[in-house]
Design an enzyme around this catalytic site. Structure first.
Site, PDB file in Angstrom:
ATOM      1  N   GLU A  46       0.865  -1.172   0.000  1.00  0.00           N
ATOM      2  CA  GLU A  46       0.000   0.000   0.000  1.00  0.00           C
ATOM      3  C   GLU A  46       0.905   1.226   0.000  1.00  0.00           C
ATOM      4  O   GLU A  46       1.959   1.216   0.621  1.00  0.00           O
ATOM      5  CB  GLU A  46      -0.904   0.068   1.239  1.00  0.00           C
ATOM      6  CG  GLU A  46      -1.978  -0.983   1.290  1.00  0.00           C
ATOM      7  CD  GLU A  46      -1.585  -2.163   2.163  1.00  0.00           C
ATOM      8  OE1 GLU A  46      -0.532  -2.104   2.821  1.00  0.00           O
ATOM      9  OE2 GLU A  46      -2.324  -3.146   2.171  1.00  0.00           O
ATOM     10  N   TYR A  62       7.635   2.209  -7.583  1.00  0.00           N
ATOM     11  CA  TYR A  62       7.007   0.886  -7.621  1.00  0.00           C
ATOM     12  C   TYR A  62       6.607   0.506  -9.044  1.00  0.00           C
ATOM     13  O   TYR A  62       6.795  -0.642  -9.465  1.00  0.00           O
ATOM     14  CB  TYR A  62       5.797   0.835  -6.686  1.00  0.00           C
ATOM     15  CG  TYR A  62       6.152   1.077  -5.238  1.00  0.00           C
ATOM     16  CD1 TYR A  62       7.279   0.507  -4.656  1.00  0.00           C
ATOM     17  CD2 TYR A  62       5.359   1.886  -4.439  1.00  0.00           C
ATOM     18  CE1 TYR A  62       7.604   0.732  -3.327  1.00  0.00           C
ATOM     19  CE2 TYR A  62       5.669   2.114  -3.104  1.00  0.00           C
ATOM     20  CZ  TYR A  62       6.797   1.540  -2.558  1.00  0.00           C
ATOM     21  OH  TYR A  62       7.113   1.760  -1.251  1.00  0.00           O
TER      22      TYR A  62
END
Length: 161
Positions: A113, A125
């Site tokens: 998250e 990411y």
């Protein structure tokens, strides 16, 4: 999965986090996170057998990451770099190590998250193959309010999803 070769920044070493690192790790967490974990959170992770890693330079902790695994899934719970050393490749190098370890351990997917407002982390990411797969409404504390978490996942080599 990796966008480019990810090598250790000069002088960086990655090792298992121990209880003697907690003061330094807590200081990094408090300096780099809007709603930091407590020392109790870190102790719980150590005692639960989570993969707790610390990056050091010249023997002192400068970054850390905490991961948990269930069955064939790994979850990146927390990653932080001391503010003075951010944007020097430490987070990418640590993330690559985590992905490599997960593949070696037979994991098929990694989840995480990230704050919706943390565009730099989201780009990092994405460069490592993570894709958005959901949203947790009001997941994070944000000043006097709340902020959504973006759920992301990456399929690992040989995995399925």
């Amino acid at each position: 999965m990796t966008p480019e070769a990810t090598h250790a920044p000069a002088g960086a070493c990655l090792r298992s986090l121990t209880s003697s690192d907690l003061d330094a790790v807590l200081a990094i967490e408090q300096a780099s996170q809007p709603s930091p974990w407590t020392v109790g959170n870190f102790r719980d992770c150590l005692h639960s057998g989570y993969r707790c890693r610390v990056a050091t330079m010249e023997g002192r902790p400068v970054a850390f990451m905490i991961l948990s695994s269930v069955l064939d899934e790994t979850h990146l719970l927390n990653i932080a770099v001391a503010p003075a050393l951010q944007r020097r490749g430490l987070a990418g190098w640590m993330l690559q190590q985590a992905l490599d370890d997960a593949v070696a351990d037979g994991m098929s997917v990694m989840y995480l998250e990230v704050r919706a407002s943390n565009h730099g982390a989201r780009r990092l990411y994405e460069r490592f193959g993570f894709r958005e797969c959901g949203r947790r409404k009001d997941y994070y504390r944000a000043g006097a309010g709340r902020e959504d978490a973006i759920l992301m996942w990456a399929e690992l080599a040989g995995g399925h999803k």
